[in-house]
Design a protein around this motif. Structure first.
Motif, PDB file in Angstrom:
ATOM      1  N   ARG A   1       0.832  -1.058  -0.144  1.00 19.40           N
ATOM      2  CA  ARG A   1      -0.071  -0.115  -0.041  1.00 19.40           C
ATOM      3  C   ARG A   1       0.948   1.203   0.092  1.00 19.40           C
ATOM      4  NH1 ARG A   1      -3.276  -3.565   3.677  1.00 19.40           N
ATOM      5  NH2 ARG A   1      -5.039  -4.004   2.262  1.00 19.40           N
ATOM      6  N   SER A   2       2.086   1.115   0.508  1.00 18.78           N
ATOM      7  CA  SER A   2       3.107   2.109   0.299  1.00 18.78           C
ATOM      8  C   SER A   2       3.917   2.265  -0.875  1.00 18.78           C
ATOM      9  CB  SER A   2       4.025   2.222   1.645  1.00 18.78           C
ATOM     10  OG  SER A   2       4.754   1.029   1.600  1.00 18.78           O
ATOM     11  N   GLY A   3       3.490   1.255  -1.981  1.00 17.16           N
ATOM     12  CA  GLY A   3       4.194   1.219  -3.222  1.00 17.16           C
ATOM     13  C   GLY A   3       5.142   0.232  -3.155  1.00 17.16           C
ATOM     14  N   ARG A   4       5.502  -0.740  -2.079  1.00 11.45           N
ATOM     15  CA  ARG A   4       6.358  -1.492  -2.217  1.00 11.45           C
ATOM     16  C   ARG A   4       6.183  -2.894  -1.691  1.00 11.45           C
ATOM     17  NH1 ARG A   4      11.683   0.419  -2.142  1.00 11.45           N
ATOM     18  NH2 ARG A   4      12.113   2.746  -2.042  1.00 11.45           N
ATOM     19  N   LEU A   5       6.478  -4.010  -2.773  1.00  7.15           N
ATOM     20  CA  LEU A   5       6.355  -5.411  -2.296  1.00  7.15           C
ATOM     21  C   LEU A   5       7.672  -6.077  -1.789  1.00  7.15           C
ATOM     22  CD1 LEU A   5       4.221  -6.912  -5.311  1.00  7.15           C
ATOM     23  CD2 LEU A   5       3.515  -5.920  -3.009  1.00  7.15           C
ATOM     24  N   SER A   6       7.562  -7.072  -0.828  1.00  5.95           N
ATOM     25  CA  SER A   6       8.742  -7.571  -0.379  1.00  5.95           C
ATOM     26  C   SER A   6       8.427  -9.177  -0.259  1.00  5.95           C
ATOM     27  CB  SER A   6       9.203  -7.248   0.998  1.00  5.95           C
ATOM     28  OG  SER A   6       7.844  -7.417   2.044  1.00  5.95           O
ATOM     29  N   GLY A   7       9.573  -9.847   0.257  1.00  6.48           N
ATOM     30  CA  GLY A   7       9.406 -11.561   0.056  1.00  6.48           C
ATOM     31  C   GLY A   7      10.249 -12.022  -0.971  1.00  6.48           C
ATOM     32  N   LYS A   8       9.911 -13.152  -1.282  1.00 11.58           N
ATOM     33  CA  LYS A   8      10.752 -13.910  -2.204  1.00 11.58           C
ATOM     34  C   LYS A   8       9.950 -14.502  -3.433  1.00 11.58           C
ATOM     35  CE  LYS A   8      14.099 -17.772  -2.523  1.00 11.58           C
ATOM     36  NZ  LYS A   8      14.806 -18.706  -1.718  1.00 11.58           N
ATOM     37  N   LEU A   9      10.286 -14.481  -4.635  1.00 17.15           N
ATOM     38  CA  LEU A   9       9.446 -15.080  -5.834  1.00 17.15           C
ATOM     39  C   LEU A   9      10.745 -16.047  -6.520  1.00 17.15           C
ATOM     40  CD1 LEU A   9       7.117 -14.835  -7.774  1.00 17.15           C
ATOM     41  CD2 LEU A   9       8.455 -13.367  -9.142  1.00 17.15           C
ATOM     42  N   VAL A  10      10.103 -17.136  -6.667  1.00 12.57           N
ATOM     43  CA  VAL A  10      10.932 -18.237  -6.937  1.00 12.57           C
ATOM     44  C   VAL A  10      10.550 -18.651  -8.722  1.00 12.57           C
ATOM     45  CG1 VAL A  10      11.902 -20.512  -6.872  1.00 12.57           C
ATOM     46  CG2 VAL A  10      11.601 -19.346  -4.907  1.00 12.57           C
ATOM     47  N   VAL A  11      11.155 -18.654  -9.610  1.00 11.09           N
ATOM     48  CA  VAL A  11      10.783 -18.953 -10.876  1.00 11.09           C
ATOM     49  C   VAL A  11      11.407 -20.173 -11.416  1.00 11.09           C
ATOM     50  CG1 VAL A  11      10.309 -18.028 -13.335  1.00 11.09           C
ATOM     51  CG2 VAL A  11      10.021 -16.727 -11.601  1.00 11.09           C
ATOM     52  N   THR A  12      11.116 -20.985 -12.032  1.00  8.54           N
ATOM     53  CA  THR A  12      11.746 -22.150 -12.440  1.00  8.54           C
ATOM     54  C   THR A  12      11.414 -22.465 -13.977  1.00  8.54           C
ATOM     55  OG1 THR A  12      12.042 -24.495 -12.021  1.00  8.54           O
ATOM     56  CG2 THR A  12       9.973 -23.880 -11.623  1.00  8.54           C
ATOM     57  N   ALA A  13      12.287 -22.760 -14.766  1.00  6.08           N
ATOM     58  CA  ALA A  13      12.084 -23.159 -16.163  1.00  6.08           C
ATOM     59  C   ALA A  13      13.341 -23.779 -16.712  1.00  6.08           C
ATOM     60  CB  ALA A  13      12.154 -21.642 -17.091  1.00  6.08           C
ATOM     61  N   LEU A  14      13.184 -24.630 -17.984  1.00  3.12           N
ATOM     62  CA  LEU A  14      14.154 -24.883 -18.756  1.00  3.12           C
ATOM     63  C   LEU A  14      15.056 -23.777 -19.108  1.00  3.12           C
ATOM     64  CD1 LEU A  14      12.186 -27.267 -21.188  1.00  3.12           C
ATOM     65  CD2 LEU A  14      13.620 -27.872 -19.454  1.00  3.12           C
ATOM     66  N   THR A  15      16.499 -24.323 -19.183  1.00  5.15           N
ATOM     67  CA  THR A  15      17.432 -23.291 -19.620  1.00  5.15           C
ATOM     68  C   THR A  15      17.426 -22.684 -20.745  1.00  5.15           C
ATOM     69  OG1 THR A  15      19.241 -24.827 -18.326  1.00  5.15           O
ATOM     70  CG2 THR A  15      20.163 -23.015 -19.890  1.00  5.15           C
ATOM     71  N   GLY A  16      16.810 -23.473 -21.942  1.00  2.00           N
ATOM     72  CA  GLY A  16      16.668 -22.880 -23.244  1.00  2.00           C
ATOM     73  C   GLY A  16      15.680 -21.801 -23.355  1.00  2.00           C
ATOM     74  N   THR A  17      14.617 -21.576 -22.146  1.00  2.00           N
ATOM     75  CA  THR A  17      13.778 -20.525 -22.428  1.00  2.00           C
ATOM     76  C   THR A  17      14.148 -19.386 -21.582  1.00  2.00           C
ATOM     77  OG1 THR A  17      12.590 -21.624 -20.391  1.00  2.00           O
ATOM     78  CG2 THR A  17      11.985 -22.478 -22.418  1.00  2.00           C
ATOM     79  N   ALA A  18      15.368 -19.323 -20.851  1.00  2.00           N
ATOM     80  CA  ALA A  18      15.746 -18.031 -20.140  1.00  2.00           C
ATOM     81  C   ALA A  18      15.860 -16.925 -20.713  1.00  2.00           C
ATOM     82  CB  ALA A  18      17.104 -18.610 -19.165  1.00  2.00           C
ATOM     83  N   PRO A  19      16.322 -16.875 -22.145  1.00  2.00           N
ATOM     84  CA  PRO A  19      16.292 -15.474 -22.892  1.00  2.00           C
ATOM     85  C   PRO A  19      14.660 -14.995 -23.028  1.00  2.00           C
ATOM     86  CG  PRO A  19      17.653 -17.279 -23.926  1.00  2.00           C
ATOM     87  CD  PRO A  19      16.777 -17.929 -22.656  1.00  2.00           C
ATOM     88  N   LEU A  20      13.812 -15.874 -23.065  1.00  2.00           N
ATOM     89  CA  LEU A  20      12.483 -15.565 -23.053  1.00  2.00           C
ATOM     90  C   LEU A  20      11.883 -14.968 -21.848  1.00  2.00           C
ATOM     91  CD1 LEU A  20      11.008 -18.457 -25.497  1.00  2.00           C
ATOM     92  CD2 LEU A  20      11.971 -16.231 -26.163  1.00  2.00           C
ATOM     93  N   ILE A  21      12.299 -15.299 -20.858  1.00  2.00           N
ATOM     94  CA  ILE A  21      11.818 -14.905 -19.363  1.00  2.00           C
ATOM     95  C   ILE A  21      12.397 -13.588 -18.992  1.00  2.00           C
ATOM     96  CG2 ILE A  21      11.401 -15.851 -17.199  1.00  2.00           C
ATOM     97  CD1 ILE A  21      11.058 -18.495 -18.496  1.00  2.00           C
ATOM     98  N   MET A  22      13.701 -13.572 -19.178  1.00  2.00           N
ATOM     99  CA  MET A  22      14.666 -12.666 -18.703  1.00  2.00           C
ATOM    100  C   MET A  22      14.120 -11.099 -18.754  1.00  2.00           C
ATOM    101  SD  MET A  22      16.782 -13.672 -16.764  1.00  2.00           S
ATOM    102  CE  MET A  22      17.437 -15.458 -16.247  1.00  2.00           C
ATOM    103  N   PRO A  23      13.469 -10.925 -19.919  1.00  2.00           N
ATOM    104  CA  PRO A  23      12.709  -9.344 -19.880  1.00  2.00           C
ATOM    105  C   PRO A  23      11.917  -9.104 -18.869  1.00  2.00           C
ATOM    106  CG  PRO A  23      13.075 -10.231 -22.050  1.00  2.00           C
ATOM    107  CD  PRO A  23      13.497 -11.375 -21.134  1.00  2.00           C
ATOM    108  N   ALA A  24      11.077 -10.107 -18.677  1.00  2.00           N
ATOM    109  CA  ALA A  24       9.965 -10.000 -17.378  1.00  2.00           C
ATOM    110  C   ALA A  24      10.787  -9.948 -16.238  1.00  2.00           C
ATOM    111  CB  ALA A  24       8.934 -11.156 -17.614  1.00  2.00           C
ATOM    112  N   LEU A  25      11.597 -10.834 -15.976  1.00  2.00           N
ATOM    113  CA  LEU A  25      12.387 -10.736 -14.611  1.00  2.00           C
ATOM    114  C   LEU A  25      13.033  -9.398 -14.232  1.00  2.00           C
ATOM    115  CD1 LEU A  25      13.900 -14.288 -14.275  1.00  2.00           C
ATOM    116  CD2 LEU A  25      12.267 -13.393 -12.996  1.00  2.00           C
ATOM    117  N   ARG A  26      13.574  -8.896 -15.499  1.00  2.00           N
ATOM    118  CA  ARG A  26      14.282  -7.577 -15.313  1.00  2.00           C
ATOM    119  C   ARG A  26      13.098  -6.498 -14.894  1.00  2.00           C
ATOM    120  NH1 ARG A  26      16.051  -6.910 -20.162  1.00  2.00           N
ATOM    121  NH2 ARG A  26      14.151  -5.490 -20.695  1.00  2.00           N
ATOM    122  N   ALA A  27      12.183  -6.481 -15.780  1.00  2.00           N
ATOM    123  CA  ALA A  27      10.987  -5.540 -15.596  1.00  2.00           C
ATOM    124  C   ALA A  27      10.451  -5.514 -14.038  1.00  2.00           C
ATOM    125  CB  ALA A  27      10.161  -5.605 -16.524  1.00  2.00           C
ATOM    126  N   PHE A  28      10.271  -6.702 -13.878  1.00  2.00           N
ATOM    127  CA  PHE A  28       9.921  -7.032 -12.193  1.00  2.00           C
ATOM    128  C   PHE A  28      10.859  -6.449 -11.286  1.00  2.00           C
ATOM    129  CE2 PHE A  28       9.115  -9.670  -8.629  1.00  2.00           C
ATOM    130  CZ  PHE A  28       7.876  -9.494  -8.351  1.00  2.00           C
TER     131      PHE A  28
END
Length: 282
Positions: free
Chosen positions: A86-113
């Motif tokens: 509510r003050s504009g900040r989230l906290s905690g941990k987020l674990v994402v799992t995927a095959l190695t070959g798909t990493a380049p497709l997911i990294m832009p979303a991880l960076r933006a997040f």
């Protein structure tokens, strides 16, 4: 909630595998961990853990306990995160799992997040192992192949990967451009095992004869490196191959050699604030 402290202790013990590691994670004494487990097993009137020389493993009853405790822990963390949010900040941990070959497709979303929520601790596990979301092993999983049908999973199509056949310019200079009508003398990288789930494995089995050489590779990253280094010809996903000017397309990407990638979450965690904020970035 009755026994919540003890449940969280058992959850840490299940995740870390030893009393000492669980105690360190919780910031308590090892005797406290043992006492909490004894309390739970007394309350549930069943064994939750098998003790052995290398640590603790869950019994069947313990697995059921872990599913409930892991989801409850996440939802409590999400509630705290929403209050901070509510003050504009989230906290905690987020674990994402995927095959190695798909990493380049997911990294832009991880960076933006990460740019938007830097207080969230991010973990990206690149593995072929299927994370058990119901046990809290990951918040978001990317899976290739048939659509997951596990009960309580929320599944959406992320995208479809198409594969084509490629050789490096160096390989073509040394060995010549492959003639698909006569592949004798050429080297291929990949696998044609019957058990392979790769969409091009059948083409490899049907096409590669006795006159061709096969360097067996099953890891997508190793396969890509081997093709780019000119060891042999191989199938690469178009998102890996298209930007590389040193690769020559032998056969174009095709729907016949494609695999859907699914983004999967558990129904109890799907609506948590941090998972929703991440999914928005995909």
């Amino acid at each position: 909630m009755q026994h919540w402290t003890e449940l969280r202790t058992a959850l840490m013990l299940a995740r870390h595998g030893t009393v000492s590691a669980a105690a360190e994670a919780l910031g308590v004494h090892r005797a406290t961990v043992n006492r909490h487990v004894d309390t739970l097993e007394g309350a549930f009137q069943t064994k939750l853990f098998q003790r052995h020389a290398r640590g603790y493993t869950l019994t069947e009853s313990g697995q059921e306990m872990l599913e409930v405790a892991a989801r409850a822990d996440e939802m409590f963390a999400d509630l705290a995160g929403r209050n901070r949010g509510r003050s504009g900040r989230l906290s905690g941990k987020l674990v994402v799992t995927a095959l190695t070959g798909t990493a380049p497709l997911i990294m832009p979303a991880l960076r933006a997040f990460h740019d938007e929520h830097p207080e969230i601790e991010l973990e990206f596990a690149a593995t072929a192992d299927l994370a058990r979301l119901e046990h809290g092993e990951a918040h978001v999983a990317f899976r290739a192949g048939p659509k997951p049908e596990t009960q309580d999973y929320v599944v959406k199509l992320f995208r479809t990967l198409r594969f084509g056949l490629y050789a490096s310019r160096d390989y073509v200079r040394r060995r010549g451009r492959p003639d698909l009508g006569n592949l004798e003398g050429h080297s291929f990288v990949g696998t044609k095992d019957d058990a392979s789930r790769m969409p091009f494995a059948r083409w490899m089995r049907d096409t590669l004869g006795a006159g061709t050489m096969l360097i067996k590779v099953t890891d997508p990253l190793v396969l890509s490196t081997a093709v780019k280094d000119g060891i042999g010809i191989g199938f690469l996903s178009e998102h890996h191959a298209a930007p590389d000017p040193e690769l020559i397309e032998i056969l174009p990407p095709s729907d016949d050699w494609s695999a859907p990638i699914w983004v999967v979450t558990h129904v109890d965690l799907h609506r948590t604030e941090k998972v929703q904020r991440f999914l928005e970035k995909l």
